[in-house]
Design a protein around this motif. Sequence first.
Motif, PDB file in Angstrom:
ATOM      1  N   LEU A  10       4.194   8.780 -12.788  1.00 40.93           N
ATOM      2  CA  LEU A  10       4.593   8.600 -11.389  1.00 40.93           C
ATOM      3  C   LEU A  10       3.401   8.767 -10.457  1.00 40.93           C
ATOM      4  N   ASN A  11       2.600   9.786 -10.698  1.00 38.32           N
ATOM      5  CA  ASN A  11       1.437   9.999  -9.842  1.00 38.32           C
ATOM      6  C   ASN A  11       0.445   8.848  -9.934  1.00 38.32           C
ATOM      7  N   THR A  12       0.281   8.292 -11.127  1.00 36.30           N
ATOM      8  CA  THR A  12      -0.600   7.130 -11.276  1.00 36.30           C
ATOM      9  C   THR A  12      -0.042   5.934 -10.522  1.00 36.30           C
ATOM     10  N   ARG A  13       1.266   5.714 -10.656  1.00 39.39           N
ATOM     11  CA  ARG A  13       1.908   4.599  -9.947  1.00 39.39           C
ATOM     12  C   ARG A  13       1.753   4.756  -8.436  1.00 39.39           C
ATOM     13  N   VAL A  14       1.961   5.968  -7.921  1.00 37.42           N
ATOM     14  CA  VAL A  14       1.824   6.199  -6.478  1.00 37.42           C
ATOM     15  C   VAL A  14       0.386   5.961  -6.036  1.00 37.42           C
ATOM     16  N   SER A  15      -0.578   6.430  -6.818  1.00 32.25           N
ATOM     17  CA  SER A  15      -1.984   6.247  -6.442  1.00 32.25           C
ATOM     18  C   SER A  15      -2.363   4.772  -6.381  1.00 32.25           C
ATOM     19  N   VAL A  16      -1.847   3.988  -7.318  1.00 32.45           N
ATOM     20  CA  VAL A  16      -2.111   2.549  -7.301  1.00 32.45           C
ATOM     21  C   VAL A  16      -1.469   1.903  -6.078  1.00 32.45           C
ATOM     22  N   MET A  17      -0.212   2.249  -5.810  1.00 34.89           N
ATOM     23  CA  MET A  17       0.484   1.641  -4.673  1.00 34.89           C
ATOM     24  C   MET A  17      -0.102   2.090  -3.340  1.00 34.89           C
ATOM     25  N   ALA A  18      -0.673   3.294  -3.301  1.00 33.46           N
ATOM     26  CA  ALA A  18      -1.241   3.801  -2.048  1.00 33.46           C
ATOM     27  C   ALA A  18      -2.397   2.952  -1.549  1.00 33.46           C
ATOM     28  N   THR A  19      -3.007   2.169  -2.431  1.00 37.05           N
ATOM     29  CA  THR A  19      -4.087   1.279  -1.994  1.00 37.05           C
ATOM     30  C   THR A  19      -3.558   0.171  -1.085  1.00 37.05           C
ATOM     31  N   ARG A  20      -2.228  -0.005  -1.040  1.00 36.11           N
ATOM     32  CA  ARG A  20      -1.634  -1.016  -0.163  1.00 36.11           C
ATOM     33  C   ARG A  20      -1.499  -0.532   1.281  1.00 36.11           C
ATOM     34  N   ARG A 303       4.931  12.879  -3.381  1.00 37.38           N
ATOM     35  CA  ARG A 303       3.924  11.855  -3.113  1.00 37.38           C
ATOM     36  C   ARG A 303       4.564  10.469  -3.033  1.00 37.38           C
ATOM     37  N   ALA A 304       5.560  10.212  -3.875  1.00 31.48           N
ATOM     38  CA  ALA A 304       6.248   8.917  -3.835  1.00 31.48           C
ATOM     39  C   ALA A 304       6.968   8.727  -2.509  1.00 31.48           C
ATOM     40  N   LEU A 305       7.673   9.776  -2.053  1.00 33.16           N
ATOM     41  CA  LEU A 305       8.384   9.664  -0.778  1.00 33.16           C
ATOM     42  C   LEU A 305       7.405   9.592   0.386  1.00 33.16           C
ATOM     43  N   ALA A 306       6.313  10.339   0.303  1.00 32.99           N
ATOM     44  CA  ALA A 306       5.285  10.255   1.346  1.00 32.99           C
ATOM     45  C   ALA A 306       4.728   8.837   1.430  1.00 32.99           C
ATOM     46  N   TYR A 307       4.475   8.232   0.272  1.00 31.45           N
ATOM     47  CA  TYR A 307       3.986   6.852   0.274  1.00 31.45           C
ATOM     48  C   TYR A 307       4.985   5.928   0.980  1.00 31.45           C
ATOM     49  N   LEU A 308       6.274   6.044   0.641  1.00 31.89           N
ATOM     50  CA  LEU A 308       7.275   5.169   1.242  1.00 31.89           C
ATOM     51  C   LEU A 308       7.347   5.357   2.749  1.00 31.89           C
ATOM     52  N   MET A 309       7.238   6.595   3.213  1.00 31.69           N
ATOM     53  CA  MET A 309       7.265   6.854   4.656  1.00 31.69           C
ATOM     54  C   MET A 309       6.081   6.202   5.352  1.00 31.69           C
ATOM     55  N   LEU A 310       4.904   6.321   4.748  1.00 32.00           N
ATOM     56  CA  LEU A 310       3.714   5.706   5.340  1.00 32.00           C
ATOM     57  C   LEU A 310       3.766   4.188   5.263  1.00 32.00           C
ATOM     58  N   ARG A 311       4.267   3.686   4.148  1.00 29.63           N
ATOM     59  CA  ARG A 311       4.389   2.234   3.978  1.00 29.63           C
ATOM     60  C   ARG A 311       5.363   1.665   5.001  1.00 29.63           C
ATOM     61  N   GLU A 312       6.470   2.355   5.220  1.00 29.56           N
ATOM     62  CA  GLU A 312       7.434   1.923   6.227  1.00 29.56           C
ATOM     63  C   GLU A 312       6.783   1.864   7.607  1.00 29.56           C
ATOM     64  N   ALA A 313       6.018   2.897   7.952  1.00 33.76           N
ATOM     65  CA  ALA A 313       5.346   2.916   9.261  1.00 33.76           C
ATOM     66  C   ALA A 313       4.374   1.752   9.385  1.00 33.76           C
ATOM     67  N   ASP A 314       3.623   1.457   8.324  1.00 38.82           N
ATOM     68  CA  ASP A 314       2.695   0.321   8.348  1.00 38.82           C
ATOM     69  C   ASP A 314       3.430  -0.999   8.564  1.00 38.82           C
ATOM     70  N   LEU A 315       4.506  -1.199   7.818  1.00 39.35           N
ATOM     71  CA  LEU A 315       5.243  -2.462   7.915  1.00 39.35           C
ATOM     72  C   LEU A 315       5.899  -2.617   9.277  1.00 39.35           C
ATOM     73  N   MET A 316       6.345  -1.516   9.862  1.00 35.82           N
ATOM     74  CA  MET A 316       6.942  -1.594  11.195  1.00 35.82           C
ATOM     75  C   MET A 316       5.869  -1.863  12.258  1.00 35.82           C
ATOM     76  N   ARG A 317       4.657  -1.378  12.016  1.00 32.91           N
ATOM     77  CA  ARG A 317       3.554  -1.741  12.937  1.00 32.91           C
ATOM     78  C   ARG A 317       3.263  -3.234  12.838  1.00 32.91           C
ATOM     79  N   LEU A 318       3.238  -3.744  11.640  1.00 34.88           N
ATOM     80  CA  LEU A 318       3.040  -5.182  11.459  1.00 34.88           C
ATOM     81  C   LEU A 318       4.142  -5.957  12.156  1.00 34.88           C
TER      82      LEU A 318
END
Length: 353
Positions: A10-20, A303-318
């Motif tokens: 899970l941590n590896t998956r989150v780290s890879v996705m965090a590059t987005r 970390r997975a939920l933190a990623y989703l929260m940040l990803r949501e904020a990015d997509l809403m900015r877009l």
Amino acid sequence: MSDVADQAYLNTRVSVMATRLFPPDLAEQLIQMPLPALAERFGLTALLDEQHTTAARSRAVEQSLIWLLMTELQILIRPMKSAERGLLLAWGRKYALFNLKTLIRGKLYELDQKDIGDNLYDLPESIRLPDRALFGAENVLEMLRQLEAGPHHRIARQAREVYEQQREPFALEATVDQHYFADLAHRILTFDSHQQASLRRLIGVELDRTALLWMLRFRFSYQLSPSETFYQLVPSPRLLTRERLLNLVNLENLERILESLPEPLNQTMADCRTIADVQRRMELHTQREIRWLLARSPSGVARALAYLMLREADLMRLFAVVQGRLLGFPNDRVEMALNLIDPECATGAGQAA
């Protein structure tokens, strides 16, 4: 897999996705990009479909961004155990509750069913409401009774009881929001101490933000009494606990409340004069906290939920940039929406690129 292997995967998956996640300077770059460039970079083909109205194009883009977020959520929950999966799904069900509010308003105000349907998000099966069945409900109470048989049963039951007593749309929607956040706070209690410390901090910072903004709006915008306001709030497991909210809600003005906040919120809110100022500062504070947890938490689910929260904020900015482009807003108005400049700096004189 063992717990150690599960966490490592899970941590590896989150780290890879965090590059987005968007780099800090990308928001300013987006504001300078015309619609064709935005469409090409992010695969937003609906932007270029001039046969549809501006509203339809905007809605299609919003739907595609939310579907992307939900797809990433589905990927992250695959290696998770039941409680971990349940927490992430509970977080994602906010979009199902947005649909519920749309359906409720449609019933209350007798809106056209096509218009209602056009404003519902398409969601994965694990999150979505039984929209077709709810469309057929005769009224709001029947709709809520139907939901009591599914995963939203606690929220549906509380909402139905409130509506039966008050028949007030505002109270109904506030109850839905309140129980959504209370459910998140309750779920983290089931995790062991290794996971719970990070989850308490993560959910806590979100509830600190929500509780403070709700308190200020209910007291000073909606003019509710301290007791009415306190009843609507969800205490945080971090800073704005039940006892602190009980003290804060009885203060007579915004300045006194901000001065009385615990550290570091009182320093973060220093010099704020309006609720809009507080909202902007709290969003920045929340983002910093979530980024810290993504980078340093030992808990894979946090970390997975933190990623989703940040990803949501990015997509809403877009999405905010896309909306600004579609509506022809000047750049400084879009910058204000993205918290890049203060409202006083947005003169309206700037030009859309």
